[in-house]
Design a protein around this motif. Structure first.
Motif, PDB file in Angstrom:
ATOM      1  N   GLY A  40      11.876 136.799   7.937  1.00  0.00           N
ATOM      2  CA  GLY A  40      12.098 136.962   9.372  1.00  0.00           C
ATOM      3  C   GLY A  40      12.355 138.395   9.765  1.00  0.00           C
ATOM      4  N   THR A  41      12.813 139.206   8.818  1.00  0.00           N
ATOM      5  CA  THR A  41      13.034 140.632   9.092  1.00  0.00           C
ATOM      6  C   THR A  41      11.878 141.482   8.570  1.00  0.00           C
ATOM      7  OG1 THR A  41      15.435 140.330   8.965  1.00  0.00           O
ATOM      8  CG2 THR A  41      14.598 142.573   8.729  1.00  0.00           C
ATOM      9  N   VAL A  42      11.652 141.424   7.260  1.00  0.00           N
ATOM     10  CA  VAL A  42      10.630 142.274   6.645  1.00  0.00           C
ATOM     11  C   VAL A  42       9.226 141.834   7.042  1.00  0.00           C
ATOM     12  CG1 VAL A  42       9.729 143.149   4.459  1.00  0.00           C
ATOM     13  CG2 VAL A  42      12.179 142.720   4.721  1.00  0.00           C
ATOM     14  N   GLY A  43       8.981 140.518   7.078  1.00  0.00           N
ATOM     15  CA  GLY A  43       7.653 140.023   7.435  1.00  0.00           C
ATOM     16  C   GLY A  43       7.260 140.402   8.855  1.00  0.00           C
ATOM     17  N   VAL A  44       8.189 140.234   9.786  1.00  0.00           N
ATOM     18  CA  VAL A  44       7.910 140.596  11.176  1.00  0.00           C
ATOM     19  C   VAL A  44       7.765 142.113  11.319  1.00  0.00           C
ATOM     20  CG1 VAL A  44       8.816 140.541  13.539  1.00  0.00           C
ATOM     21  CG2 VAL A  44       9.044 138.538  12.075  1.00  0.00           C
ATOM     22  N   LEU A  45       8.565 142.843  10.552  1.00  0.00           N
ATOM     23  CA  LEU A  45       8.454 144.314  10.549  1.00  0.00           C
ATOM     24  C   LEU A  45       7.034 144.741  10.162  1.00  0.00           C
ATOM     25  CD1 LEU A  45      11.015 146.738   8.920  1.00  0.00           C
ATOM     26  CD2 LEU A  45       8.582 146.989   8.491  1.00  0.00           C
ATOM     27  N   ILE A  46       6.530 144.175   9.080  1.00  0.00           N
ATOM     28  CA  ILE A  46       5.174 144.511   8.624  1.00  0.00           C
ATOM     29  C   ILE A  46       4.135 144.069   9.655  1.00  0.00           C
ATOM     30  CG2 ILE A  46       3.437 144.026   6.842  1.00  0.00           C
ATOM     31  CD1 ILE A  46       5.776 143.762   4.852  1.00  0.00           C
ATOM     32  N   PHE A  47       4.348 142.887  10.246  1.00  0.00           N
ATOM     33  CA  PHE A  47       3.405 142.382  11.245  1.00  0.00           C
ATOM     34  C   PHE A  47       3.314 143.329  12.441  1.00  0.00           C
ATOM     35  CE2 PHE A  47       2.641 140.035  15.193  1.00  0.00           C
ATOM     36  CZ  PHE A  47       1.408 139.461  14.918  1.00  0.00           C
TER      37      PHE A  47
ATOM     38  N   GLY B 285      12.102 144.133  20.465  1.00  0.00           N
ATOM     39  CA  GLY B 285      13.322 143.801  21.178  1.00  0.00           C
ATOM     40  C   GLY B 285      13.532 142.319  21.359  1.00  0.00           C
ATOM     41  N   SER B 286      12.472 141.598  21.748  1.00  0.00           N
ATOM     42  CA  SER B 286      12.619 140.162  21.992  1.00  0.00           C
ATOM     43  C   SER B 286      12.977 139.411  20.715  1.00  0.00           C
ATOM     44  CB  SER B 286      11.324 139.590  22.586  1.00  0.00           C
ATOM     45  OG  SER B 286      10.226 139.795  21.712  1.00  0.00           O
ATOM     46  N   GLY B 287      12.550 139.933  19.571  1.00  0.00           N
ATOM     47  CA  GLY B 287      12.926 139.327  18.294  1.00  0.00           C
ATOM     48  C   GLY B 287      14.230 139.873  17.746  1.00  0.00           C
ATOM     49  N   THR B 288      14.842 140.791  18.485  1.00  0.00           N
ATOM     50  CA  THR B 288      16.095 141.463  18.092  1.00  0.00           C
ATOM     51  C   THR B 288      16.007 142.036  16.676  1.00  0.00           C
ATOM     52  OG1 THR B 288      17.167 139.448  17.273  1.00  0.00           O
ATOM     53  CG2 THR B 288      17.452 139.948  19.609  1.00  0.00           C
ATOM     54  N   ILE B 289      14.877 142.668  16.389  1.00  0.00           N
ATOM     55  CA  ILE B 289      14.654 143.202  15.047  1.00  0.00           C
ATOM     56  C   ILE B 289      14.701 144.730  15.123  1.00  0.00           C
ATOM     57  CG2 ILE B 289      13.137 143.219  13.037  1.00  0.00           C
ATOM     58  CD1 ILE B 289      11.934 140.623  14.086  1.00  0.00           C
ATOM     59  N   THR B 290      15.887 145.279  14.940  1.00  0.00           N
ATOM     60  CA  THR B 290      16.068 146.725  15.006  1.00  0.00           C
ATOM     61  C   THR B 290      15.303 147.427  13.890  1.00  0.00           C
ATOM     62  OG1 THR B 290      18.281 146.321  15.879  1.00  0.00           O
ATOM     63  CG2 THR B 290      17.802 148.550  15.152  1.00  0.00           C
ATOM     64  N   ALA B 291      15.206 146.782  12.729  1.00  0.00           N
ATOM     65  CA  ALA B 291      14.479 147.379  11.605  1.00  0.00           C
ATOM     66  C   ALA B 291      13.018 147.616  11.961  1.00  0.00           C
ATOM     67  CB  ALA B 291      14.583 146.477  10.382  1.00  0.00           C
TER      68      ALA B 291
END
Length: 407
Positions: free
Chosen positions: A26-33, A360-366
Motif C-alpha cells: 500500500g505504500t511502496v507499490g503505490v509509490l512505484i505506480f 495526497g488523496s491516498g495520504t502517501i507522503t512517501a
C-alpha cells in the motif's frame, strides 16, 4: 455488533495481520505506480512535464544558486583616436547606449569609477550589458579595440531584491543611473520588462558593483539571502508547531477528525515557507540541507516501513493466505488507476496536478517525496496539500462507517 469479547479480540488480531500484509504494498507499490507506471500509462515524461508546468506557471523552485545571467556580459574596449565617446562622461555613455553601462575606466594603470569621469584617448573601459546591445554598439563602429576582459578585475554582484515599503520608482531609477543593470523583474510572479509596474512585494534581480549595491539595495528593499548556514531555530519552531497542530483532534458524532502528523507538518511547512518568502533574511535553509533532509527522510521512512511490517509478513501470509494480499493490491492500485484516467480524460488535468492529488488523496507522503526526487521539484505539493487533508478526513470517517454498514 453484538459479539463476544473473544470474537472481538480475534477480529482485532486479524485486522492487525491484514494490515501487516497490505501495508508494505500500500505504500511502496503505490509509490512505484505513481512515480513510474502512471506517467508511462499516460505516455508522459514526468520530468519534462514538470519543467514545462513550472515555466508555464512562472513557479520558482528555489533550489538554484546565484549566478550571472548568460545574457549579461562584461567586455573591455580601448578608445582609439577619433572614437566618438572621447570627451563624454560615464553618465553620457550610459544615457546614449541603452542597456550598456561603464563600470570602470582604466587609465595609466588606475581604476576610475566616478560617473563624472571624462573619457580620454587610450582609456580602457569595462562595459557591462546585454549581448544584443553590444551587437548594436558594434554596428556604430565607434573606433574601439576590444581587449580581453579577463585581464581586468571587476567586482560585480548579482542580487535578488524583495521590494518593501521603502520602494519607489524614483529610487530604482537612481540606482540604475549609478552603474546598475536589471537582469530580471517579477510582478505578481510574472516576468516583466516594463519596470514601472513594479510594486511592493515584487522581486527584481540587479547586477552592479558589489560595494555600491550593498548600500543601494536598502533604499528599495532587502536582498534575498541564500546563505550557507541553516536557521535551525526557524526550522525547529516549524516542526514543533506542526506536531502541535497534528495533536489536535476534533470529534464529530464520535468520529475523530485530525490532520495527523504528516498533514500538520506539511501545513506548517507551507506557512513557514510563505513567511520566509516575505522575510528572506529569516529562516535560511540552503539547497544542500533541503536535499539532505528530503532524501534522508524518504529513505528512513521506507526503511521503517520494512522493519515494522517485515517481521510479521511471512507469518501473516501463512495464516491468512494470498487472498488478503491480492485484495490489498486491488484496493491500493485500482482507485488510483481509475482516478488517474478520469482526471486526465474527463477533467483534463495536467500530469503534475494529477499525480500530486493522487499522492495526497491516498495520504502517501512517501510517494510525494519520490516524485519530488524524480523530478527535482517540489511543485507537486501544491495539489497534494488539499487532497491530503480531504484524504485524512474521509479515510478516518469511512473506517467506522464501513464497520457500521457491515454490522
Amino acid at each position: 455488533m453484538h459479539i463476544s469479547q473473544a470474537a472481538k479480540t480475534a477480529a482485532m488480531s486479524q485486522v492487525a495481520i491484514a494490515y501487516a500484509l497490505t501495508y508494505v504494498f500500500g505504500t511502496v507499490g503505490v509509490l512505484i505506480f505513481l512515480k513510474n507506471i502512471a506517467p508511462a500509462i499516460l505516455r508522459v515524461n514526468l520530468r519534462e512535464a514538470t519543467k514545462k508546468y513550472i515555466e508555464e506557471n512562472h513557479i520558482s523552485n528555489g533550489d538554484q544558486g546565484v549566478k550571472i545571467s548568460a545574457n549579461i556580459r562584461v567586455r573591455a574596449f580601448k578608445l582609439n583616436k577619433g572614437c566618438e565617446f572621447i570627451g563624454n562622461t560615464l553618465t553620457d555613455f550610459d544615457k546614449n547606449n541603452q542597456g550598456l553601462i561603464i563600470e570602470e575606466v582604466v587609465r595609466d594603470g588606475k581604476m576610475l569609477v566616478a560617473t563624472t569621469t571624462t573619457l580620454q584617448e587610450n582609456d580602457t573601459i569595462l562595459v557591462v550589458g546585454h549581448i544584443k546591445h553590444f551587437a548594436e554598439l558594434a554596428d556604430k563602429d565607434p573606433k574601439m579595440s576590444e581587449l580581453d576582459a579577463n585581464n581586468f578585475h571587476l567586482n560585480l554582484k548579482k542580487a535578488t531584491v524583495l521590494l518593501t515599503k521603502a520602494y519607489s520608482y524614483g529610487a530604482l531609477e537612481q540606482i540604475l543611473s549609478n552603474g546598475v543593470l536589471i537582469d530580471t523583474a517579477e510582478h505578481d510572479g510574472q516576468k516583466i520588462t516594463d519596470y514601472t509596474q513594479l510594486t511592493v512585494g515584487d522581486h527584481v534581480t540587479i547586477i552592479g558593483p558589489a560595494n555600491y549595491l550593498t548600500n543601494a539595495i536598502k533604499t528599495i528593499g532587502y536582498e534575498k539571502v541564500t546563505g550557507i548556514k541553516t536557521d535551525v531555530s526557524f526550522m525547529s519552531i516549524d516542526i514543533f508547531l506542526g506536531i502541535l497542530l497534528g495533536a489536535i483532534v476534533i470529534t464529530i458524532h464520535k468520529i475523530p477528525l485530525t490532520l495527523g502528523g504528516d498533514g500538520s507538518a506539511l501545513f506548517a511547512g507551507l506557512y513557514f515557507g510563505w513567511l520566509q518568502q516575505k522575510h528572506p533574511t529569516t529562516g535560511i535553509i540552503p539547497p544542500s540541507t533541503r536535499w539532505l533532509l528530503k532524501s534522508l527522510g524518504l529513505n528512513l521512512f521506507i526503511a521503517v516501513v520494512g522493519l515494522q511490517a517485515g517481521s510479521g509478513f511471512v507469518t501473516a501470509l501463512k495464516e491468512m493466505g494470498w487472498l488478503v494480499f491480492v485484495i490489498g493490491v486491488l484496493v491500493s492500485i485500482l482507485p488510483h488507476f481509475l482516478t488517474l484516467l478520469f482526471s486526465r480524460f474527463v477533467l483534463k488535468m495536467n500530469i503534475v496536478d494529477n499525480i500530486g492529488s493522487l499522492c495526497g488523496s491516498g495520504t502517501i507522503t512517501a510517494a510525494l517525496n519520490a516524485v519530488n526526487a524524480e523530478t527535482d521539484s517540489s511543485v507537486f505539493a501544491l495539489s497534494y496539500t488539499p487532497t491530503y487533508a480531504l484524504g485524512n478526513i474521509f479515510l478516518t470517517v469511512m473506517a467506522p462507517l464501513v464497520v457500521a454498514i457491515l454490522a
